[in-house]
Scaffold this active site. Sequence first.
Site, PDB file in Angstrom:
ATOM      1  N   THR A  47       0.882  -1.131  -0.125  1.00 38.84           N
ATOM      2  CA  THR A  47       0.222  -0.155   0.250  1.00 38.84           C
ATOM      3  C   THR A  47       0.558   1.462   0.422  1.00 38.84           C
ATOM      4  OG1 THR A  47      -0.047  -0.186   2.409  1.00 38.84           O
ATOM      5  CG2 THR A  47      -1.876  -0.648   1.208  1.00 38.84           C
ATOM      6  N   GLY A  48       0.264   2.048  -0.394  1.00 46.12           N
ATOM      7  CA  GLY A  48       0.744   3.894   0.024  1.00 46.12           C
ATOM      8  C   GLY A  48       1.892   3.932  -1.208  1.00 46.12           C
ATOM      9  N   TYR A  84      -0.210  12.179  13.846  1.00 48.91           N
ATOM     10  CA  TYR A  84       0.579  11.171  13.375  1.00 48.91           C
ATOM     11  C   TYR A  84       1.358  10.286  14.318  1.00 48.91           C
ATOM     12  CZ  TYR A  84       4.400   9.055  10.328  1.00 48.91           C
ATOM     13  OH  TYR A  84       4.536   8.173   9.152  1.00 48.91           O
TER      14      TYR A  84
END
Length: 290
Positions: free
Chosen positions: A15-16, A194
């Site tokens: 992913t990403g 984050y």
Amino acid sequence: MDQPAALLGKTALITGVSRRKGIGFAVARRLAELGADVFIQHFSPHDARQPWGADDLAEVRSGILSAQREGAAFGDLSLDLAAPGAADTLVAAAGALTGRIDILVCNHARSGADGSIFDATPELLDGHWQVNTRSTLLLTRAFAEQFTGHRGSAPLRPGERSAPSGPVDEFATGRVIWMTSGQVHGAMRGEVAYATSKAALAGVTPTVASELLPWGIILNTVNPGPVNTGYLDPETTDRPLDEIERAVRGTPFGRFGRPADPARLIGWLATDEGRWVVGQVLTSDGGFAL
């Protein structure tokens, strides 16, 4: 020792993977070099909101395809992992590539638009949680279900379910790799949402790894340290240049990490050579934390 075909016959979902300067791209190329069939997820609208901007997805695809062996399969999907049902949608699409996913690398992350504890809002915290933490957990569940064929059963007691008995075949294990950040090594001021979302993954790694292992799935988490994915370049950084220059002078090797640095570790963890590392949070930072 390099293993040029160590992942031949394996399918990896990463992913990403939306920018050639990103860690996800380097990981996808490394797994491709090792022989894997590769499926990637990307979501360029997130990158477009960052100082470094979005990349050309055609060039991203081309860069991965050029690293693959002849006959290897490739696929990709643009998907917002904050969306309800995104994990199941992505795993179904990736599974259709070859019939089963053997390796899951959750590299995606929501970054930017963060702040200090004094800036925290429900929307800010939830936005990072949804992408960085919730979707990683749900992707892991969906991966485990398709890998094992186990779709869940009534719990024996809260949180406990029956699992296969007997030893696990160490040469037939699936691999899940999560990505955390450096919050365990020091403060990440101005990145509370984050850091919180990434700390949750590091903290729960042993718990989830212990639940997956009887089913033949090995989970580890990687902290890549400070890797320059464009956010440390003078022309695209959102940080003071004097701070960047001071920080790089203090690194043991005189440089920040490059995406290929954590990609080598992740590639190794995905092969049989890495099968004895289970439930760990591993730092690959060139000694930066020291």
